[in-house]
Design a protein around this motif. Structure first.
Motif, short mmCIF file in Angstrom:
data_model
loop_
_atom_site.label_atom_id
_atom_site.label_comp_id
_atom_site.label_asym_id
_atom_site.label_seq_id
_atom_site.Cartn_x
_atom_site.Cartn_y
_atom_site.Cartn_z
N GLU A 116 0.83 -1.07 -0.01
CA GLU A 116 0.19 -0.13 -0.08
C GLU A 116 0.91 1.30 0.09
O GLU A 116 1.92 1.24 0.63
CB GLU A 116 -1.03 0.00 1.09
CG GLU A 116 -1.89 -1.37 1.30
CD GLU A 116 -3.01 -0.98 1.87
OE1 GLU A 116 -3.53 0.02 2.07
OE2 GLU A 116 -3.38 -2.02 2.56
N ASP A 117 0.41 2.17 -0.73
CA ASP A 117 0.99 3.64 -0.83
C ASP A 117 1.07 4.38 0.35
O ASP A 117 0.65 5.26 0.02
CB ASP A 117 0.93 4.00 -2.21
CG ASP A 117 2.07 5.19 -2.22
OD1 ASP A 117 3.02 4.94 -2.05
OD2 ASP A 117 1.66 6.07 -3.30
N ARG A 118 1.08 3.90 1.79
CA ARG A 118 0.88 4.97 2.61
C ARG A 118 1.82 4.71 3.60
O ARG A 118 1.77 3.67 4.60
CB ARG A 118 -0.58 4.42 3.22
CG ARG A 118 -1.65 4.52 2.51
CD ARG A 118 -2.93 3.90 2.94
NE ARG A 118 -3.45 4.43 4.15
CZ ARG A 118 -3.99 3.68 4.95
NH1 ARG A 118 -4.95 3.04 4.65
NH2 ARG A 118 -4.57 4.51 6.20
N GLU B 177 2.27 6.05 6.58
CA GLU B 177 1.88 5.84 8.06
C GLU B 177 1.87 4.54 8.25
O GLU B 177 1.83 4.14 9.55
CB GLU B 177 0.75 6.88 8.20
CG GLU B 177 -0.63 6.51 7.59
CD GLU B 177 -0.78 6.76 6.20
OE1 GLU B 177 -1.82 6.54 5.89
OE2 GLU B 177 0.26 7.18 5.52
N LEU B 178 1.33 3.61 7.19
CA LEU B 178 1.01 2.29 7.73
C LEU B 178 2.21 1.62 7.97
O LEU B 178 2.63 0.65 8.84
CB LEU B 178 0.18 1.50 6.53
CG LEU B 178 -1.30 1.86 6.61
CD1 LEU B 178 -2.01 0.88 5.32
CD2 LEU B 178 -1.99 1.72 7.69
#
Length: 572
Positions: free
Chosen positions: A137-139, A141-142
């Protein structure tokens, strides 16, 4: 918030009217429990860090909600997958929060069994690869959530002495950090690399390796075991006091640390705990155990890294206030020495300096702090006089500092049992400087055999010989207990504290440390020796010929007898 999220979820899963009522209720209930758990968890940080009563009901409510949430997602996984779009990393987040709850419960209660519970949840996250899809996933914060999970898991493993797991986790974390910084080019790369460096230094802090026959490293535990403290024998008249509370304070320049825990604090923390037991609550078993054990296994502890004077006094006052009857408060100080500036006309409890508990911008590098303005006193210096009010109750103080002798000038104003164990203020130059990897004095109190091997110039040892020496050390401890309890001139405070297992072990290790250093050929200056308030009768304890003979015998087993003086009594 729940209603809004629910509408979004339902509309993305198909026409809202097509969803059966029971499944809609399942998603609604899950959203409610998830919101409630986050709200309660975030509220934990607003609870006061001191005091043992205020937090318990709030923790209990938080545990209850997480118990329901965990069971709920297990029972309704298929509906939540289809209608809510529950992802594996979200399950991992719930498990991670439960692990954090157990860890914080350990910090609040000092019950090591809760560490095992935290470990079981953190392990399950890794075994079931709950966070494995996060990298797709392109996040960023995860990914940070995943990195923080690793850091927390490492802390728990360090506290449980699971060093093999720590090494595996460090490798995995290193790969994760590399991937994270490569993909997102973030500014926190330096901080995450520092985390890796700190852990690596922490696990290499022990100066001696114990090896199996295949050269794998033996993990030694230094918590109190059933055979740890010498047993009280018939005829030993000791007090009935019990160690109930401890403040472990750390502020040493350049000492190895991880997660606000210096290596000295870590070692002392382990010396004040029993070996942990499993509470046997596994992830798939209903309910999480946060109930108080029938009897307190360990003294309650506050871990204070670089506390300001006001923080330290607040925690001290809270411990003092809640100390039960017939109980002892222990204060452990591992900190830089603050020395008096110039000569003083008086010799009061504020004229000998003390130890620095918090470094502020006035501090120069190095151990000794001298102020030009003689009337100025360092604000965060803890002087002996600062502890006087707390001697109204039994107080056991350990000072590991270059100015530990400031506490030799104590006065017992209230007649309660009071003992100060004080480190050497300097070590011989011929001894390899290990200060960054922890103090030698604290190592003696935590793992006396390892400290003995280090001062004898040994850096590794086979397991069989290690165990033989540990057996002999237990015999030495039993004899030290005899010497102490049969002494005719010893101060009664020592005997008052000797009834408690933890304090008994610390006192016998202190005497072993002091006797070893006095017999060692390179420890020749007075400042190289530990001291105590009140003073111990030397001829009956630290310079007792019977004890000296034992130390030479231990040295013979290790083939290092040449390091020690044979006729020490003639040298004084």
């Amino acid at each position: 918030r729940t209603e809004l999220a629910l509408k979004e979820i339902m509309s993305s899963g198909g026409a809202e009217d097509d969803i059966p009522q029971a499944e809609r209720k399942t998603v609604t209930d899950f959203c409610y429990l998830l919101d409630k758990s986050k709200q309660l968890f975030n509220g934990l940080r607003d609870l006061p860090q001191y005091g043992q009563k205020q937090w318990q009901s709030y923790f209990g409510r938080t545990f209850d909600v997480y118990t329901k949430l965990w069971k709920f997602q297990q029972q309704h996984r298929q509906v939540l997958d289809n209608r809510y779009g529950l992802k594996r990393w979200q399950i991992g987040e719930i498990a991670s929060k439960i692990g954090q709850l157990y860890y914080h419960y350990y910090l609040r209660t000092s019950e090591t069994s809760y560490l095992n519970e935290a470990f079981s949840f953190y392990s399950a996250i890794r075994q079931r690869s709950y966070y494995s899809q996060v990298n797709k996933e392109d996040r960023p914060e995860l990914v940070v959530k995943k990195l923080r999970y690793y850091a927390r898991f490492i802390v728990v493993c360090l506290l449980l002495n699971k060093m093999d797991v720590v090494k595996d986790l460090v490798k995995e974390l290193s790969d994760e950090i590399e991937d994270y910084t490569h993909r997102f080019n973030t500014e926190d790369q330096v901080e995450w690399n520092l985390v890796l460096q700190e852990v690596a230094a922490f696990i290499e802090a022990d100066p001696v390796m114990v090896l199996n026959d295949d050269n794998t490293i033996v993990i030694t535990s230094n918590r109190l075991s059933e055979t740890g403290a010498p047993l009280l024998e018939q005829g030993m008249i000791v007090g009935q006091l019990a160690l109930a509370d401890a403040l472990i304070i750390g502020n040493c320049n350049n000492q190895v640390k991880f997660s606000e825990l210096t290596i000295d604090m870590f070692r002392m923390l382990q010396a004040l705990e029993r070996e942990p037991m499993n509470l046997a609550s596994q992830m798939n078993k209903p309910g999480m155990q946060a109930k108080k054990p029938a009897r307190r296994e360990n003294p309650h502890k506050y871990l204070l890294y670089k506390p300001t004077f006001s923080q330290l006094y607040t925690f001290l006052a809270a411990s003092f206030k809640e100390l039960p009857a017939n109980s002892v408060l222990l204060i452990y100080l591992s900190a830089t020495g603050v020395f008096p500036s110039g000569r003083s006309d008086s010799e009061g409890p504020y004229d000998f300096g003390g130890v620095l508990t918090n470094s502020n911008r006035d501090i120069i590098n190095g151990d000794a702090l001298h102020k030009r303005n003689q009337s100025y006193k360092e604000m965060h210096c803890l002087h002996p006089g600062d502890l006087y009010p707390f001697t109204r109750k039994p107080l056991f103080i350990i000072v590991d500092s270059s100015n530990s002798v400031a506490y030799k000038n104590f006065t017992n104003l209230f007649g309660q049992p009071l003992v100060c164990l004080l480190s050497p203020t300097a070590y011989p130059k011929a001894l390899q400087d290990q200060s960054q990897r922890g103090s030698l004095f604290t190592l003696f109190l935590n793992n006396p055999l390892m400290a003995f091997l280090f001062v004898s110039g040994l850096s590794s040892m086979r397991r069989g010989l290690w165990e033989k020496c540990q057996d002999y050390l237990r015999k030495i401890n039993r004899d030290i207990a005899q010497l102490l309890t049969h002494s005719r001139s010893i101060d009664q405070s020592f005997l008052q504290f000797f009834g408690d297992e933890f304090l008994r072990l610390l006192l016998t290790r202190f005497i072993f440390c002091s006797a070893t250093m006095r017999m060692h050929k390179i420890f020749r200056e007075t400042r190289n020796y530990p001291e105590s308030y009140p003073q111990l009768p030397r001829d009956e304890t630290v310079e007792n010929p019977h004890l000296q003979k034992h130390i030479l015998e231990l040295a013979s087993i290790l083939d290092v007898r040449n390091v020690f003086l044979e006729n020490t009594l003639d040298d004084y």
